[in-house]
Design a protein around this motif. Structure first.
Motif, PDB file in Angstrom:
ATOM      1  N   PHE A 185     -32.344 -49.470 108.646  1.00 46.77           N
ATOM      2  CA  PHE A 185     -31.627 -49.661 109.907  1.00 46.77           C
ATOM      3  C   PHE A 185     -31.374 -51.150 110.106  1.00 46.77           C
ATOM      4  N   GLU A 186     -30.459 -51.451 111.020  1.00 46.79           N
ATOM      5  CA  GLU A 186     -30.184 -52.831 111.420  1.00 46.79           C
ATOM      6  C   GLU A 186     -30.226 -52.926 112.935  1.00 46.79           C
ATOM      7  N   ARG A 187     -30.799 -54.027 113.431  1.00 45.77           N
ATOM      8  CA  ARG A 187     -30.844 -54.317 114.854  1.00 45.77           C
ATOM      9  C   ARG A 187     -30.235 -55.687 115.099  1.00 45.77           C
ATOM     10  N   GLY A 188     -29.259 -55.751 115.955  1.00 45.84           N
ATOM     11  CA  GLY A 188     -28.660 -57.026 116.300  1.00 45.84           C
ATOM     12  C   GLY A 188     -29.350 -57.661 117.491  1.00 45.84           C
ATOM     13  N   GLY A 189     -29.084 -58.944 117.700  1.00 44.49           N
ATOM     14  CA  GLY A 189     -29.574 -59.646 118.880  1.00 44.49           C
ATOM     15  C   GLY A 189     -31.070 -59.802 118.952  1.00 44.49           C
ATOM     16  N   GLN A 190     -31.743 -59.937 117.807  1.00 43.43           N
ATOM     17  CA  GLN A 190     -33.199 -60.052 117.789  1.00 43.43           C
ATOM     18  C   GLN A 190     -33.626 -61.521 117.810  1.00 43.43           C
ATOM     19  N   SER A 191     -34.482 -61.860 118.766  1.00 38.15           N
ATOM     20  CA  SER A 191     -35.010 -63.220 118.875  1.00 38.15           C
ATOM     21  C   SER A 191     -36.146 -63.417 117.895  1.00 38.15           C
ATOM     22  N   GLY A 192     -36.287 -64.663 117.423  1.00 41.14           N
ATOM     23  CA  GLY A 192     -37.356 -64.959 116.478  1.00 41.14           C
ATOM     24  C   GLY A 192     -38.708 -65.088 117.129  1.00 41.14           C
ATOM     25  N   PHE A 225     -36.000 -62.314 102.948  1.00 40.61           N
ATOM     26  CA  PHE A 225     -36.275 -62.424 101.509  1.00 40.61           C
ATOM     27  C   PHE A 225     -35.039 -62.844 100.724  1.00 40.61           C
ATOM     28  N   ALA A 226     -33.866 -62.639 101.298  1.00 38.39           N
ATOM     29  CA  ALA A 226     -32.653 -63.079 100.612  1.00 38.39           C
ATOM     30  C   ALA A 226     -32.583 -64.596 100.531  1.00 38.39           C
ATOM     31  N   ASP A 227     -33.070 -65.283 101.577  1.00 41.36           N
ATOM     32  CA  ASP A 227     -33.072 -66.751 101.591  1.00 41.36           C
ATOM     33  C   ASP A 227     -34.326 -67.215 102.340  1.00 41.36           C
ATOM     34  N   PRO A 228     -35.501 -67.166 101.679  1.00 41.45           N
ATOM     35  CA  PRO A 228     -36.755 -67.515 102.368  1.00 41.45           C
ATOM     36  C   PRO A 228     -36.748 -68.911 102.959  1.00 41.45           C
ATOM     37  N   GLY A 229     -36.171 -69.877 102.236  1.00 37.71           N
ATOM     38  CA  GLY A 229     -36.172 -71.242 102.740  1.00 37.71           C
ATOM     39  C   GLY A 229     -35.443 -71.373 104.061  1.00 37.71           C
ATOM     40  N   ALA A 230     -34.259 -70.797 104.131  1.00 44.96           N
ATOM     41  CA  ALA A 230     -33.475 -70.866 105.362  1.00 44.96           C
ATOM     42  C   ALA A 230     -34.168 -70.119 106.491  1.00 44.96           C
ATOM     43  N   PHE A 231     -34.749 -68.967 106.178  1.00 42.73           N
ATOM     44  CA  PHE A 231     -35.413 -68.175 107.213  1.00 42.73           C
ATOM     45  C   PHE A 231     -36.617 -68.919 107.778  1.00 42.73           C
ATOM     46  N   LEU A 232     -37.451 -69.477 106.901  1.00 50.42           N
ATOM     47  CA  LEU A 232     -38.643 -70.182 107.366  1.00 50.42           C
ATOM     48  C   LEU A 232     -38.269 -71.455 108.116  1.00 50.42           C
ATOM     49  N   SER A 233     -37.186 -72.104 107.722  1.00 51.44           N
ATOM     50  CA  SER A 233     -36.731 -73.280 108.466  1.00 51.44           C
ATOM     51  C   SER A 233     -36.278 -72.891 109.861  1.00 51.44           C
ATOM     52  N   ARG A 270     -44.514 -74.244 114.898  1.00 51.20           N
ATOM     53  CA  ARG A 270     -45.089 -75.531 115.279  1.00 51.20           C
ATOM     54  C   ARG A 270     -45.730 -75.483 116.660  1.00 51.20           C
ATOM     55  N   SER A 271     -45.274 -74.570 117.507  1.00 51.55           N
ATOM     56  CA  SER A 271     -45.835 -74.454 118.854  1.00 51.55           C
ATOM     57  C   SER A 271     -46.634 -73.170 119.033  1.00 51.55           C
ATOM     58  N   TYR A 272     -46.990 -72.543 117.937  1.00 48.56           N
ATOM     59  CA  TYR A 272     -47.617 -71.230 117.968  1.00 48.56           C
ATOM     60  C   TYR A 272     -49.101 -71.331 118.304  1.00 48.56           C
ATOM     61  N   THR A 273     -49.562 -70.527 119.224  1.00 40.35           N
ATOM     62  CA  THR A 273     -50.991 -70.393 119.506  1.00 40.35           C
ATOM     63  C   THR A 273     -51.303 -68.913 119.633  1.00 40.35           C
ATOM     64  N   LEU A 274     -52.321 -68.484 118.921  1.00 43.01           N
ATOM     65  CA  LEU A 274     -52.659 -67.062 118.930  1.00 43.01           C
ATOM     66  C   LEU A 274     -53.562 -66.709 120.096  1.00 43.01           C
ATOM     67  N   LEU A 275     -54.537 -67.551 120.386  1.00 43.07           N
ATOM     68  CA  LEU A 275     -55.512 -67.241 121.418  1.00 43.07           C
ATOM     69  C   LEU A 275     -55.433 -68.264 122.545  1.00 43.07           C
ATOM     70  N   ASP A 276     -55.337 -67.785 123.763  1.00 43.63           N
ATOM     71  CA  ASP A 276     -55.276 -68.646 124.928  1.00 43.63           C
ATOM     72  C   ASP A 276     -56.700 -68.958 125.366  1.00 43.63           C
ATOM     73  N   ALA A 292     -42.409 -65.137 103.664  1.00 41.52           N
ATOM     74  CA  ALA A 292     -41.221 -64.641 102.970  1.00 41.52           C
ATOM     75  C   ALA A 292     -41.222 -64.977 101.481  1.00 41.52           C
ATOM     76  N   ASP A 293     -42.272 -65.626 101.006  1.00 42.81           N
ATOM     77  CA  ASP A 293     -42.445 -65.863  99.571  1.00 42.81           C
ATOM     78  C   ASP A 293     -43.861 -65.453  99.169  1.00 42.81           C
ATOM     79  N   PRO A 294     -44.213 -64.168  99.346  1.00 47.64           N
ATOM     80  CA  PRO A 294     -45.602 -63.730  99.209  1.00 47.64           C
ATOM     81  C   PRO A 294     -46.170 -63.866  97.805  1.00 47.64           C
ATOM     82  N   VAL A 295     -45.340 -63.752  96.772  1.00 50.72           N
ATOM     83  CA  VAL A 295     -45.869 -63.884  95.412  1.00 50.72           C
ATOM     84  C   VAL A 295     -46.351 -65.308  95.173  1.00 50.72           C
ATOM     85  N   ASP A 296     -45.520 -66.282  95.490  1.00 50.61           N
ATOM     86  CA  ASP A 296     -45.924 -67.680  95.323  1.00 50.61           C
ATOM     87  C   ASP A 296     -47.098 -68.021  96.240  1.00 50.61           C
TER      88      ASP A 296
END
Length: 394
Positions: free
Chosen positions: A15-22, A51-59, A66-72, A169-173
């Motif tokens: 399936f495909e979903r449009g308008g998805q925020s990161g 997986f088609a372009d891991p570098g672009a996706f991760l960028s 960079r602003s991610y916090t898991l536990l408050d 997005a580059d799990p083997v490496d």
């Protein structure tokens, strides 16, 4: 058809979903289309474009991480020990020779809660965390760095990565890099979301940042490509997987996937049924609002953004008036901010004018176990309660 990034087999988009925020940490309106693909050979489900372009996706996602916090820290004492912690403890105790272990590394250690818990139980083990986000509080020795840019000698008895690999997005490496930290015979522990459990429980796991949903077969092939053997898997609480680095002269077994169950057809069927349920629920919500009801989301998270994105795609410009939708969260740091176009408020700060349809936006069981009772305390006759797309009875 596209090639599976793990086993190389032919895969197809479910399936495909449009308008998805990161992420909630990214600018509003910065959205992509999520295309979920499935490999029927190894059962790996993955975000095609990541997986088609891991570098672009991760960028693209880098600002969020960079602003991610898991536990408050305002909400969780240190160290946090919950059912997920206990499940990891039971799995490692069943498969790791703790008396023989000296050095343990955790990748994505956040505040160091799990390592601090292990330190309480195994005082003689040397512990080290690696965390890419600059957190204000940590409770164990921690290197703040991207682990892929670090080099360690192969001296670790155990490397831990909990709720990490589904973002990679580059799990083997990535896995081969972590395997290089292990001594011969050392072990690598992955904790991952389990797609079957999530879909069975009505959870919508398809957030953009989760790029892969692993099966036993795909993990076995992943390990083999990184010089590891998949020794044990547990599916009772999410997915726990333990790999071992081969020792000198040890020969890798044959086809790494053959000893593990085939989940390809099962997963395709589960996803289809789940999408049917989403379609039914969003229609119910639309009618609810059109008849004067209110929707109150609880959890200003990436899960909320996934749900909100589906509604925006289905309802388009004909979205019911925004005043009938509101968003609550427990974290004071989010109060007053805009997420998905809605102002975040405390759960208690709510004066409904009519019946309320509550939507708990939490992916993990241990979050839902806390959030659902809090909502039930506030429900009135005629209100309805959903955990994401699944309605809970009174």
């Amino acid at each position: 058809m596209i090639a599976c990034p793990v086993c190389g087999g032919p895969s197809r988009v479910l399936f495909e979903r449009g308008g998805q925020s990161g992420s909630v940490h990214m600018p509003a309106g910065d959205t992509v289309t999520l295309a979920l693909a499935l490999c029927p050979d190894c059962g790996f489900c993955f975000n095609r474009d990541a997986f088609a372009d891991p570098g672009a996706f991760l960028s693209w996602l880098a600002p969020a991480y960079r602003s991610y916090t898991l536990l408050d820290n305002d909400l969780h004492g240190f160290p946090l020990v919950d059912e997920r912690t206990r499940a990891a403890e039971r799995f490692l105790d069943a498969h790791c020779p703790w008396p023989e272990m000296e050095n343990v590394l955790e990748v994505g250690s956040n505040r160091g809660d799990f390592l601090a818990f292990l330190r309480q139980r195994h005082a003689g083990v040397h512990l080290l965390g690696v965390e890419s986000s600059p957190l204000a509080l940590v409770g164990v020795p921690t290197l703040f760095h991207d682990v892929r840019e670090l080099r360690f000698s192969p001296t670790f008895d155990l490397v831990i990565a909990r709720q990490v690999v589904e973002h990679v997005a580059d799990p083997v490496d990535f896995t081969a890099h972590l395997a290089g930290f292990l001594r011969p015979g050392g072990r690598l522990f992955y904790e991952l979301p389990l797609l079957e459990n999530d879909l069975d429980e009505g959870v919508d796991p398809f957030v953009v940042e989760h790029v892969g949903f692993w099966s036993e077969r795909s993990l076995a092939r992943l390990g083999a490509r990184a010089g590891l053997v998949l020794e044990a898997v547990d599916l009772t609480y999410q997915m726990s997987a333990l790999f071992r680095r081969l020792g000198p002269g040890e020969v890798s077994p044959g086809d790494a996937m053959e000893r593990w169950p085939d989940r390809g057809a099962l997963r395709a069927g589960l996803v289809r049924r789940f999408l049917d349920g989403v379609e039914k629920s969003q229609e119910q919500w639309r009618k609810w609002v059109e008849q004067g009801g209110e929707i109150r989301f609880y959890g200003a998270s990436n899960v909320f953004l996934a749900v909100h994105g589906v509604l925006a795609e289905r309802w388009g410009r004909d979205v019911p008036d925004a005043c009938r939708q509101s968003l609550a969260d427990d974290s004071p740091s989010r109060w007053g901010s805009l997420v998905g176009g809605l102002a975040v408020t405390p759960l208690e700060d709510h004066a409904p004018k009519g019946p309320v349809l509550w939507v708990v936006c939490a992916m993990y069981r241990y979050h839902r176990a806390t959030m659902v009772p809090r909502v039930r305390q506030r429900m009135r006759p005629g209100d309805r309660l959903f955990t994401m797309w699944t309605e809970l009875g009174n």
